[in-house]
Design a protein around this motif. Structure first.
Motif, PDB file in Angstrom:
ATOM      1  N   UNK A 271       0.833  -1.206   0.000  1.00  0.00           N
ATOM      2  CA  UNK A 271       0.000   0.000   0.000  1.00  0.00           C
ATOM      3  C   UNK A 271       0.869   1.259   0.000  1.00  0.00           C
ATOM      4  N   UNK A 272       1.870   1.302   0.846  1.00  0.00           N
ATOM      5  CA  UNK A 272       2.744   2.478   0.897  1.00  0.00           C
ATOM      6  C   UNK A 272       3.535   2.622  -0.403  1.00  0.00           C
ATOM      7  N   UNK A 273       3.975   1.516  -0.964  1.00  0.00           N
ATOM      8  CA  UNK A 273       4.706   1.566  -2.239  1.00  0.00           C
ATOM      9  C   UNK A 273       3.820   2.103  -3.355  1.00  0.00           C
ATOM     10  N   UNK A 274       2.566   1.677  -3.378  1.00  0.00           N
ATOM     11  CA  UNK A 274       1.621   2.156  -4.397  1.00  0.00           C
ATOM     12  C   UNK A 274       1.395   3.657  -4.246  1.00  0.00           C
ATOM     13  N   UNK A 275       1.322   4.136  -3.001  1.00  0.00           N
ATOM     14  CA  UNK A 275       1.092   5.563  -2.765  1.00  0.00           C
ATOM     15  C   UNK A 275       2.283   6.412  -3.206  1.00  0.00           C
TER      16      UNK A 275
ATOM     17  N   UNK B 108      12.347   3.727   0.256  1.00  0.00           N
ATOM     18  CA  UNK B 108      12.493   2.363   0.749  1.00  0.00           C
ATOM     19  C   UNK B 108      12.426   2.306   2.258  1.00  0.00           C
ATOM     20  N   UNK B 109      13.090   3.221   2.920  1.00  0.00           N
ATOM     21  CA  UNK B 109      13.065   3.274   4.382  1.00  0.00           C
ATOM     22  C   UNK B 109      11.653   3.570   4.887  1.00  0.00           C
ATOM     23  N   UNK B 110      10.944   4.486   4.221  1.00  0.00           N
ATOM     24  CA  UNK B 110       9.583   4.827   4.628  1.00  0.00           C
ATOM     25  C   UNK B 110       8.621   3.664   4.395  1.00  0.00           C
ATOM     26  N   UNK B 111       8.771   2.961   3.274  1.00  0.00           N
ATOM     27  CA  UNK B 111       7.926   1.805   2.987  1.00  0.00           C
ATOM     28  C   UNK B 111       8.157   0.723   4.039  1.00  0.00           C
ATOM     29  N   UNK B 112       9.408   0.476   4.353  1.00  0.00           N
ATOM     30  CA  UNK B 112       9.737  -0.513   5.378  1.00  0.00           C
ATOM     31  C   UNK B 112       9.170  -0.102   6.733  1.00  0.00           C
ATOM     32  N   UNK B 113       9.286   1.161   7.081  1.00  0.00           N
ATOM     33  CA  UNK B 113       8.771   1.656   8.358  1.00  0.00           C
ATOM     34  C   UNK B 113       7.252   1.507   8.430  1.00  0.00           C
ATOM     35  N   UNK B 114       6.553   1.806   7.335  1.00  0.00           N
ATOM     36  CA  UNK B 114       5.096   1.637   7.313  1.00  0.00           C
ATOM     37  C   UNK B 114       4.724   0.182   7.560  1.00  0.00           C
ATOM     38  N   UNK B 115       5.504  -0.712   6.984  1.00  0.00           N
ATOM     39  CA  UNK B 115       5.272  -2.137   7.186  1.00  0.00           C
ATOM     40  C   UNK B 115       5.488  -2.534   8.641  1.00  0.00           C
ATOM     41  N   UNK B 116       6.574  -2.066   9.223  1.00  0.00           N
ATOM     42  CA  UNK B 116       6.892  -2.405  10.615  1.00  0.00           C
ATOM     43  C   UNK B 116       5.868  -1.841  11.589  1.00  0.00           C
ATOM     44  N   UNK B 117       5.426  -0.607  11.349  1.00  0.00           N
ATOM     45  CA  UNK B 117       4.455   0.022  12.239  1.00  0.00           C
ATOM     46  C   UNK B 117       3.103  -0.670  12.184  1.00  0.00           C
TER      47      UNK B 117
END
Length: 134
Positions: free
Chosen positions: A99-103, A114-123
């Motif tokens: 979802x974050x990658x699509x946005x 990449x760091x933000x996408x990973x962080x969204x996943x972790x959160x």
């Protein structure tokens, strides 16, 4: 302008179901491709199919590849191909990550993305508890 491509590398092809879930949230998605690792595949066959998919898409700076399992064939192939292509590879594919990658598809992907996408996943990964009342 065409959105930046995303390539999903998954065992057994569950990425398409994941993409359908993301479409329920954001509506139509574009330029997302899955390369499925099948039980009968050998490493070379899968590597070639991924390479063919990479060669079939156009990206501006870094190509985003999302894989399902760190250390598995899907992520190992992404790492191997990063020698020859400018790839931003993330493992641990889940709905929040996709979802974050699509946005972020409107602009070229960066290491910061990449760091933000990973962080969204972790959160998104949490133990869910109801609040306690006193």
């Amino acid at each position: 302008m065409e959105k930046e491509p995303i390539i999903l590398l998954t065992h057994g092809g569950w990425g398409e179901s994941l993409l359908q879930s993301v479409k329920m949230i954001v509506g139509q998605t574009d330029n997302i491709h899955e390369v499925v690792l099948k039980p009968e595949d050998n490493l070379q066959d899968f590597l070639e199919r991924v390479k063919n998919q990479i060669d079939a898409v156009n990206w501006r700076e870094k190509l985003l590849i999302l894989t399902d399992i760190k250390g598995g064939t899907t992520s190992n192939v992404a790492l191997r191909l990063s020698r020859d292509y400018n790839i931003l590879a993330l493992s641990g594919l889940n709905t929040a990550m996709l979802l974050d990658a699509v946005m972020k598809q409107a602009t070229p992907y960066t290491e910061t993305d990449g760091e933000e996408i990973l962080q969204a996943s972790l959160e998104n990964c949490q133990i869910l508890k109801l609040p306690t009342t006193n």
